[in-house]
Structure formats: structure tokens, C-alpha cells
Design a protein around this motif. Structure first.
Motif, mmCIF file in Angstrom:
data_model
loop_
_atom_site.group_PDB
_atom_site.id
_atom_site.type_symbol
_atom_site.label_atom_id
_atom_site.label_comp_id
_atom_site.label_asym_id
_atom_site.label_seq_id
_atom_site.Cartn_x
_atom_site.Cartn_y
_atom_site.Cartn_z
ATOM 1 N N LEU A 161 0.809 -1.214 0.000
ATOM 2 C CA LEU A 161 0.000 0.000 0.000
ATOM 3 C C LEU A 161 0.848 1.273 0.000
ATOM 4 O O LEU A 161 0.470 2.283 -0.598
ATOM 5 N N LEU A 162 1.990 1.211 0.652
ATOM 6 C CA LEU A 162 2.819 2.397 0.822
ATOM 7 C C LEU A 162 3.787 2.637 -0.327
ATOM 8 O O LEU A 162 4.474 3.669 -0.329
ATOM 9 N N ARG A 163 3.834 1.715 -1.285
ATOM 10 C CA ARG A 163 4.803 1.840 -2.380
ATOM 11 C C ARG A 163 4.201 2.535 -3.595
ATOM 12 O O ARG A 163 3.007 2.433 -3.863
ATOM 13 N N ARG A 164 5.072 3.184 -4.357
ATOM 14 C CA ARG A 164 4.626 3.892 -5.563
ATOM 15 C C ARG A 164 4.052 2.933 -6.597
ATOM 16 O O ARG A 164 3.165 3.300 -7.369
ATOM 17 N N PHE A 196 2.205 0.322 -6.201
ATOM 18 C CA PHE A 196 1.107 -0.476 -5.648
ATOM 19 C C PHE A 196 0.161 -0.945 -6.741
ATOM 20 O O PHE A 196 -0.270 -0.173 -7.595
ATOM 21 N N GLY A 198 -5.146 6.985 6.848
ATOM 22 C CA GLY A 198 -5.079 8.447 6.843
ATOM 23 C C GLY A 198 -5.491 9.071 8.156
ATOM 24 O O GLY A 198 -5.126 10.209 8.449
ATOM 25 N N ALA A 219 -0.850 10.217 5.100
ATOM 26 C CA ALA A 219 -1.255 9.050 4.309
ATOM 27 C C ALA A 219 -2.683 9.161 3.783
ATOM 28 O O ALA A 219 -3.186 8.230 3.149
ATOM 29 N N LEU A 257 -3.826 7.977 0.364
ATOM 30 C CA LEU A 257 -3.829 6.536 0.101
ATOM 31 C C LEU A 257 -5.150 5.870 0.485
ATOM 32 O O LEU A 257 -5.290 4.658 0.342
ATOM 33 N N ARG A 258 -6.123 6.655 0.940
ATOM 34 C CA ARG A 258 -7.377 6.081 1.405
ATOM 35 C C ARG A 258 -8.055 5.248 0.317
ATOM 36 O O ARG A 258 -8.597 4.173 0.597
ATOM 37 N N HIS A 259 -8.018 5.725 -0.923
ATOM 38 C CA HIS A 259 -8.677 4.973 -1.994
ATOM 39 C C HIS A 259 -8.007 3.624 -2.221
ATOM 40 O O HIS A 259 -8.657 2.652 -2.600
ATOM 41 N N ARG A 260 -6.694 3.559 -1.975
ATOM 42 C CA ARG A 260 -5.992 2.273 -2.099
ATOM 43 C C ARG A 260 -6.491 1.292 -1.042
ATOM 44 O O ARG A 260 -6.703 0.102 -1.316
#
Length: 266
Positions: free
Chosen positions: A84-87, A89, A121, A127, A130-133
Motif C-alpha cells: 500500500l505504501l509503495r509507488r 502499488f 489516513g 497518508a 492513500l485512502r482509496h488504495r
């Protein structure tokens, strides 16, 4: 139902980071769950194959085969946060890795439990993009779990899962209280005796913090944790480089207080 052979697969959360330290040993929610199981079934054997820094595909490639070789009757599979935290993803690829593990383990006769991700988030404001991820991956985890009769601990809609007291200062790993809640949630998902939905209950309210203190805390977090994490990524390094599982094979596990001292390794 009682379980006698529990195998945990995953990354740093399952390894136990945030609950103990390198000197005393890491405990973590999987160890805590094993303690609950051992109180119910004194003959419990437990293996923890999790290694920090591992992405979902690495967990599948490195841990699934050894897990199957141990013939567990219970397995937990929790992975994907490091993706999740990687570009780069890719929710489809992460979910596919998880589903392959679900299918293989349930096909071998294991009861499997997994965990969705909280609203990160609300834990680390930076973060929020990244919520949509998280929403996308959680939807895919639920669907894959449903196809293979995997029990799911669904954390996203539980407000308590983003309470800062359940998280370590790095905001990436659960605190001891957080690990305790995760273990309780998995026990409840399994329907174990002495388990209930108390893990969802909120903690007493926190006193509001002044804006200046909030900003200061964010700056300190960036310097102490976010910055070093980004630096490792830029160098192509991982916190798990050179590390191996803390319990690579099944071995007897005795709940603290019900057996000889030292029966719970860190």
C-alpha cells in the motif's frame, strides 16, 4: 473447535514489531492469539513465519510452501501494508497473492483468518491520499476471502482501530494495546471461548491537543520515522533484509502462567 497446529504468515505486524523490542523479543498479536489457543488446547504447536518488510508476493513466495509443509489446522494471513505504501502499488496483484494463499491453505484443510486494513489516513495524516488504495484492497480481500471461506477481521469501519493509543510512535506498527486488540479480534472471528466483540469498544476520550503541539508531533514523526523509511526505499533496502522467521517450525507453545517459565519465546 480446537486447534493444535497454528501457523502465522505475514510481515512486521504478525512478527510482532511494536510489542516488545529486539532485546526482550517481540510478542505481537499472533503470539497473543497463540496464548489464547494454548489455554484452550495445551498441546498447541505454533509457528510464526512472518518477516518484517515483506510484500504480499514475497509472503506468498517465501512462506506459503513452508506453511503448507507444516500441515496447519489454523493459519492467519495478513499482508499488503508494505504494498500500500509503495509507488508501484497494484491492488489486483496484491489481492491475487493473498487469494493464492487463501486457496492453498484452505484447500489443505486449514481454517484461515485474514485482516483488512484500517483508515491509515486517520493514523498518519500524510497518508490520507492513500485512502482509496485501502478501500480498493479491502474490497478485494473481502471478495477473495468469501470465495475460499476465509474468516475476515474487518477493521476499516471500527473507529477504535485508528485511536493513536493502539499504534506505536512510528504509526506503522501496532502498540502492545493494539496487538492485544488484534489478537482479540481474531479470537472473536474464530468464535473461541472467552472471546467477544470487546475489541471494537472505544477507549476513554483523549484530551484535545493544541494545534501547535499537533504540528510539532507531525514534524518529529517525519524526522524520526517517515524520513528514514523513504531513505531505505530510495536505496532499495528493506527493514527485513537478512532476517528470517522467529518461529520457522512448529513447536509446543504454552500460555504464560500455565507452564514452565520461558515457554513463550520472543
Amino acid at each position: 473447535m480446537t486447534y493444535t497446529r497454528y501457523v502465522a504468515l505475514g510481515d512486521s505486524q504478525t512478527e510482532g514489531l511494536g510489542d516488545g523490542d529486539a532485546t526482550r523479543g517481540y510478542r505481537g498479536w499472533a503470539d497473543r492469539l497463540a496464548e489464547h489457543l494454548a489455554r484452550l488446547e495445551p498441546g498447541l504447536e505454533y509457528a510464526n513465519l512472518a518477516v518484517r518488510g515483506r510484500r504480499a508476493a514475497q509472503v506468498r513466495a517465501e512462506q506459503l510452501g513452508p506453511a503448507l509443509a507444516l500441515h496447519p489446522d489454523l493459519a492467519t494471513v495478513v499482508a499488503g501494508m508494505n504494498d500500500l505504501l509503495r509507488r508501484d502499488f497494484d491492488a489486483t496483484a496484491v489481492a491475487a497473492s493473498l487469494e493464492e494463499m487463501f486457496a492453498a491453505l484452505t484447500g489443505a484443510g486449514a481454517h484461515v483468518v485474514t485482516v483488512t486494513f484500517p483508515d491509515i489516513g486517520r493514523i498518519a495524516p500524510l497518508a490520507r491520499p492513500l485512502r482509496h488504495r485501502v478501500l480498493d484492497l479491502n474490497t478485494r480481500i473481502r471478495a477473495a476471502a468469501g470465495r475460499h471461506h476465509v474468516a475476515v477481521v474487518d477493521t476499516f469501519d471500527q473507529a477504535v482501530t485508528t485511536d493513536p493509543r493502539l499504534w506505536s510512535p512510528d504509526r506503522l506498527h501496532a502498540s502492545p494495546l493494539g496487538h492485544e486488540r488484534i489478537a482479540a479480534a481474531v479470537a472473536h472471528a474464530l468464535g473461541l471461548p472467552d472471546s467477544d466483540d470487546a475489541w471494537t469498544r472505544p477507549l476513554p476520550p483523549l484530551e484535545p491537543r493544541k494545534r501547535l503541539r499537533v504540528v510539532g508531533a507531525e514534524v518529529r514523526w517525519l524526522a524520526a520515522f517517515a524520513g528514514p523509511w523513504v531513505y531505505r526505499r530510495l536505496r532499495g533496502r528493506s527493514s527485513g533484509d537478512g532476517r528470517t522467521a522467529k518461529r520457522p517450525g512448529l513447536s509446543p507453545f504454552t500460555a504464560p502462567g500455565s507452564g514452565p517459565a520461558g515457554s513463550r519465546p520472543g
